[in-house]
Design a protein around this motif. Sequence first.
Motif, PDB file in Angstrom:
ATOM      1  N   UNK A  80      67.830  72.925  27.636  1.00 54.97           N
ATOM      2  CA  UNK A  80      66.673  73.551  27.011  1.00 54.97           C
ATOM      3  C   UNK A  80      65.850  74.310  28.035  1.00 54.97           C
ATOM      4  N   UNK A  81      65.193  75.344  27.576  1.00 52.54           N
ATOM      5  CA  UNK A  81      64.139  75.970  28.365  1.00 52.54           C
ATOM      6  C   UNK A  81      62.871  75.137  28.158  1.00 52.54           C
ATOM      7  N   UNK A  82      61.877  75.364  28.986  1.00 51.62           N
ATOM      8  CA  UNK A  82      60.598  74.674  28.803  1.00 51.62           C
ATOM      9  C   UNK A  82      59.497  75.507  29.446  1.00 51.62           C
ATOM     10  N   UNK A  83      58.501  75.840  28.652  1.00 55.20           N
ATOM     11  CA  UNK A  83      57.295  76.488  29.158  1.00 55.20           C
ATOM     12  C   UNK A  83      56.113  75.708  28.604  1.00 55.20           C
ATOM     13  N   UNK A  84      55.287  75.173  29.494  1.00 57.48           N
ATOM     14  CA  UNK A  84      54.207  74.288  29.057  1.00 57.48           C
ATOM     15  C   UNK A  84      52.985  74.455  29.937  1.00 57.48           C
ATOM     16  N   UNK A  85      51.818  74.143  29.357  1.00 57.25           N
ATOM     17  CA  UNK A  85      50.553  74.166  30.084  1.00 57.25           C
ATOM     18  C   UNK A  85      49.854  72.831  29.901  1.00 57.25           C
ATOM     19  N   UNK A  86      49.370  72.282  30.995  1.00 57.47           N
ATOM     20  CA  UNK A  86      48.589  71.052  30.973  1.00 57.47           C
ATOM     21  C   UNK A  86      47.171  71.388  31.389  1.00 57.47           C
ATOM     22  N   UNK A  87      46.205  71.041  30.530  1.00 58.63           N
ATOM     23  CA  UNK A  87      44.810  71.382  30.776  1.00 58.63           C
ATOM     24  C   UNK A  87      44.114  70.254  31.518  1.00 58.63           C
ATOM     25  N   UNK A  88      43.287  70.639  32.489  1.00 57.67           N
ATOM     26  CA  UNK A  88      42.480  69.681  33.234  1.00 57.67           C
ATOM     27  C   UNK A  88      41.177  70.371  33.580  1.00 57.67           C
ATOM     28  N   UNK A  89      40.130  70.091  32.802  1.00 53.57           N
ATOM     29  CA  UNK A  89      38.865  70.767  33.024  1.00 53.57           C
ATOM     30  C   UNK A  89      38.990  72.247  32.741  1.00 53.57           C
ATOM     31  N   UNK A  90      38.614  73.062  33.704  1.00 51.21           N
ATOM     32  CA  UNK A  90      38.713  74.512  33.540  1.00 51.21           C
ATOM     33  C   UNK A  90      39.951  75.074  34.215  1.00 51.21           C
ATOM     34  N   UNK A  91      40.876  74.226  34.591  1.00 50.81           N
ATOM     35  CA  UNK A  91      42.123  74.670  35.198  1.00 50.81           C
ATOM     36  C   UNK A  91      43.288  74.256  34.329  1.00 50.81           C
ATOM     37  N   UNK A  92      44.359  74.986  34.469  1.00 53.85           N
ATOM     38  CA  UNK A  92      45.581  74.614  33.788  1.00 53.85           C
ATOM     39  C   UNK A  92      46.734  74.697  34.763  1.00 53.85           C
ATOM     40  N   UNK A  93      47.661  73.796  34.589  1.00 59.13           N
ATOM     41  CA  UNK A  93      48.901  73.827  35.360  1.00 59.13           C
ATOM     42  C   UNK A  93      49.986  74.351  34.435  1.00 59.13           C
TER      43      UNK A  93
END
Length: 365
Positions: A212-225
């Motif tokens: 599988x492909x995977x594109x994801x964002x994890x939010x932490x305050x005003x930043x994202x990984x």
Amino acid sequence: MAEDGLLTIGAFARASRLSPKALRLYDDLGLLRPARVDPCNGYRFYARDQLERARLVAWLRRLGMPLSRIRTVCDLPPAEAAAEIAAYWAGVEADTAARRDLAAFLIDQLRGKDTAMTHETITGIRYAALSDTGLVREGNQDTAYADSRLLAVADGFGADGAAAGTAAIEALRTLENTPAPLPGDILNTLSEAVGRANRAVAERSTGEDSGTTLTAMLWSGSRLALVHVGDSRAYLLRDGGFFRITHDHTLVQSLVDEGRITPEEASAHPQRSLLLRALDGRDGDASVPDVKLHDARPGDRYLLCSDGLYGVVTDAELRRVLATCGTPEEAVRDLIALAHEAGAPDNVSCVVADTVSATGRHTGP
């Protein structure tokens, strides 16, 4: 110079700009053998026609290319060698860009500077996710997911592609039940989660051709990984500008990076779906994702999608929908509808998320 017209190792070193020590090493490695070695004293002698290869080795070492890859380049015809060097340098630049983002983040942390405080405080996101089988495929191997901390799109492939995509996102969802990581730990947290996702793909997939492909964002305050592997994509609409913030891990993208084809040619290339990286349950570079940090701002709108969307809907249309739809729910419905209008030959999945300011209002579209 030796009597038979060969150059001594000292003379050859000066002419090639390689040290005698380096020449001895390259001899031992089989990269640059001398033309003759004196059987009595072991002195090495080189022919003048070896200078071209020696100088190429010297230049490639200055680029930082590993010796194993230099050997490959030196044995290729000129055109193929040039393409290999271009591919290597494209990788260096991509790695440098990722490390530049990380360095900027660490510098801000060590200086005690919260870059997010230069903007209005973000308190959360509004989001919507939608996945559709499309008009041609019998089943849906895509997975789209969104909640207040995690946004993700996976595009499975192979006999167990649907299970692989689901397993990858389920592994990331474990982050929902853990405390929000400190800003300095967010990349490590996400990287570890992706490792678990790759192992989960191995457990759920029975065939070697699945992944599988995977594109994801994890939010932490005003930043994202942002974590990304494969050819699903993430886009950002900010202050009227529309930007792609991921880089496809595909054969055609590598050809574009090397300058061998144009982006327009890539869109119609017969091997445009051939992945160079994906989560396939195996260890190795082919499953290593890009992991980056971004500062979010009020008014940002993010789009994560599978190639079933951007493959048939132009960037101009993607931007128009994101810029005009009032809510994420409206945006994902309109995007899927556009894919259907274009024939939807593949599964289509997308996630749209808006940042929300401290006033409780989204200041974007």
